[in-house]
Design a protein around this motif. Sequence first.
Motif, PDB file in Angstrom:
ATOM      1  N   GLY A   1      10.712 -26.696  -1.364  1.00 16.57           N
ATOM      2  CA  GLY A   1      10.214 -27.818  -0.594  1.00 16.57           C
ATOM      3  C   GLY A   1      10.643 -27.839   0.853  1.00 16.57           C
ATOM      4  N   ARG A   2      11.581 -26.962   1.238  1.00 16.53           N
ATOM      5  CA  ARG A   2      12.085 -26.934   2.612  1.00 16.53           C
ATOM      6  C   ARG A   2      11.783 -25.614   3.307  1.00 16.53           C
ATOM      7  NH1 ARG A   2      15.459 -31.426   3.191  1.00 16.53           N
ATOM      8  NH2 ARG A   2      15.214 -30.983   5.409  1.00 16.53           N
TER       9      ARG A   2
ATOM     10  N   TRP B   1      21.422 -26.125   3.899  1.00 16.90           N
ATOM     11  CA  TRP B   1      21.624 -25.754   2.488  1.00 16.90           C
ATOM     12  C   TRP B   1      22.715 -26.608   1.850  1.00 16.90           C
ATOM     13  CZ3 TRP B   1      26.338 -23.660   0.775  1.00 16.90           C
ATOM     14  CH2 TRP B   1      26.381 -23.401  -0.604  1.00 16.90           C
ATOM     15  N   ARG B   2      23.783 -26.865   2.566  1.00 22.98           N
ATOM     16  CA  ARG B   2      24.858 -27.700   2.022  1.00 22.98           C
ATOM     17  C   ARG B   2      24.325 -29.079   1.634  1.00 22.98           C
ATOM     18  NH1 ARG B   2      29.854 -25.308   2.972  1.00 22.98           N
ATOM     19  NH2 ARG B   2      29.883 -23.733   4.631  1.00 22.98           N
ATOM     20  N   ARG B   3      23.445 -29.626   2.474  1.00 24.73           N
ATOM     21  CA  ARG B   3      22.882 -30.942   2.172  1.00 24.73           C
ATOM     22  C   ARG B   3      21.902 -30.873   1.005  1.00 24.73           C
ATOM     23  NH1 ARG B   3      22.778 -30.972   7.896  1.00 24.73           N
ATOM     24  NH2 ARG B   3      20.556 -30.412   7.905  1.00 24.73           N
TER      25      ARG B   3
ATOM     26  N   ALA C   1      29.468 -30.070  -1.888  1.00 24.21           N
ATOM     27  CA  ALA C   1      30.361 -30.914  -1.099  1.00 24.21           C
ATOM     28  C   ALA C   1      31.821 -30.536  -1.249  1.00 24.21           C
ATOM     29  CB  ALA C   1      30.172 -32.383  -1.494  1.00 24.21           C
ATOM     30  N   GLN C   2      32.175 -29.862  -2.356  1.00 24.05           N
ATOM     31  CA  GLN C   2      33.570 -29.542  -2.609  1.00 24.05           C
ATOM     32  C   GLN C   2      33.797 -28.039  -2.567  1.00 24.05           C
ATOM     33  OE1 GLN C   2      35.038 -31.394  -6.158  1.00 24.05           O
ATOM     34  NE2 GLN C   2      33.763 -33.222  -5.897  1.00 24.05           N
TER      35      GLN C   2
ATOM     36  N   ALA D   1      26.732 -24.580  -7.480  1.00 23.78           N
ATOM     37  CA  ALA D   1      25.947 -24.670  -6.250  1.00 23.78           C
ATOM     38  C   ALA D   1      25.144 -23.385  -6.083  1.00 23.78           C
ATOM     39  CB  ALA D   1      26.858 -24.887  -5.048  1.00 23.78           C
ATOM     40  N   ALA D   2      23.833 -23.470  -6.227  1.00 20.81           N
ATOM     41  CA  ALA D   2      22.958 -22.302  -6.089  1.00 20.81           C
ATOM     42  C   ALA D   2      22.701 -22.020  -4.611  1.00 20.81           C
ATOM     43  CB  ALA D   2      21.641 -22.535  -6.807  1.00 20.81           C
ATOM     44  N   LEU D   3      22.830 -20.754  -4.227  1.00 21.65           N
ATOM     45  CA  LEU D   3      22.580 -20.319  -2.849  1.00 21.65           C
ATOM     46  C   LEU D   3      21.472 -19.264  -2.883  1.00 21.65           C
ATOM     47  CD1 LEU D   3      23.273 -20.167   0.191  1.00 21.65           C
ATOM     48  CD2 LEU D   3      25.072 -18.512  -0.403  1.00 21.65           C
TER      49      LEU D   3
END
Length: 434
Positions: free
Chosen positions: A182-183, A191-193, A198-199, A235-237
């Motif tokens: 979607g981005r 990406w962090r947002r 966050a941790q 957290a998927a990157l």
Amino acid sequence: MHLLLAQKGSISDGEKAIDLGQSAGDIVFLTAADTELSAIAAAVRARGEAGPKWRLASLMALKHPMSVDTYVERTARHARLIVVRALGGASYFQYALEALHAAAQRSGAMIAVLPGDDKPDEGLSSFSNLAAEDLSALWAYLIEGGDANAGGVVAYAEALVAGTEKPEPARPLLKAGIWWPGRGVIGVEEWRRCSGFAQASTPVIAICFYRALVQSGETKPVEALIDALKAEGLAALPVFVSSLKDAVSVDTLRAIFAEAPPAVVINATGFAVSAPGAERRATVLDEGGAVVLQAIFSASAKEAWQASNQGLSARDLAMNVALPEVDGRVLARAVSFKSAARFDERVEANIVTHEPEPGRVAFVAALATRWARLRQTPAAGRRVALIMANYPNRDGRLGNGVGLDTPTGTIEVLRAMEKAGYAVGHVPENGDAL
């Protein structure tokens, strides 16, 4: 010889003689990449009903000489422009290229035979009759990819046929970067947002896949992995590359991983960076110490995989299992298969898409979770088991299948692990104890 009629919603492997059943069109576009067919079909639809008739087909369905002859007679000989993307070079599609070129000569049609990647191929030049600037312009649109450039291919081809003004040149698309559903292509901070990362204690799991999926919009398997990893609390990157041998792609990933180091990498690209038989060298995926799990986006249909005694096709096994092992990849499993999801009446072609298998995607996400947990565990707290094959003829062949030719060799591995700080347990004094 019996000639099969292609069925709507089916995928042909090209080994049998087949009639694609396409009617005549003004512009014929042939490529070995299903992602490219999907992108061009979407661009043709976006142009509306007016304009030349387009016919799209996969070169992989035209490997049999009779299939080629039938397609030329029924469809290609009526075209005013033929565009071919010959991935693998002239030798791989020699008969098809010769037949298409001959048909264009007889009818006076234009023909452009372009390399299937971003490397020039002089072996293809004799099959084209367009001016060099036109060949370069069409090739540039296809190399860059994406919606805008797919539209550029369609607009440029139609301008050639109509003799009208040609559109603007191709718009560059990054060779590598972070992609998010979607981005689109984003930076590390965005990406962090988007990921909710966050941790610092949250393990990052990188998903490495080909840029071609971003170019065509065929990203459903990547989206499925993102969702499955999120469900595991990871957290998927998602990062895309044109190739792991491309210097720009490697430098881009290295910069991204410096800001967001992955605990585990799920790799969905094929082939290998190291050469078989040569000393293995670290790649950008594992140079930070992450284990690399090889997930397969299969080039075959799910039905063919289910019906086969060997499972994956020889092509999938070579590209996605055997060669990645040269780089030290750990095989996970196939998580996606090709599906002829719909028949596009406008271009008279089956549009093939990647369809993820939810259960197999969840398995890989759970496997990544366990590897990430293992990496966070101090070496002394890890319990590692070595499971080796033995043979009924003699014990001296213990572990032979994994390169440990003797029990003594196995003991040496255990002692090396113990020296590195692993909790190995009892190490026998000699091979007889094994």
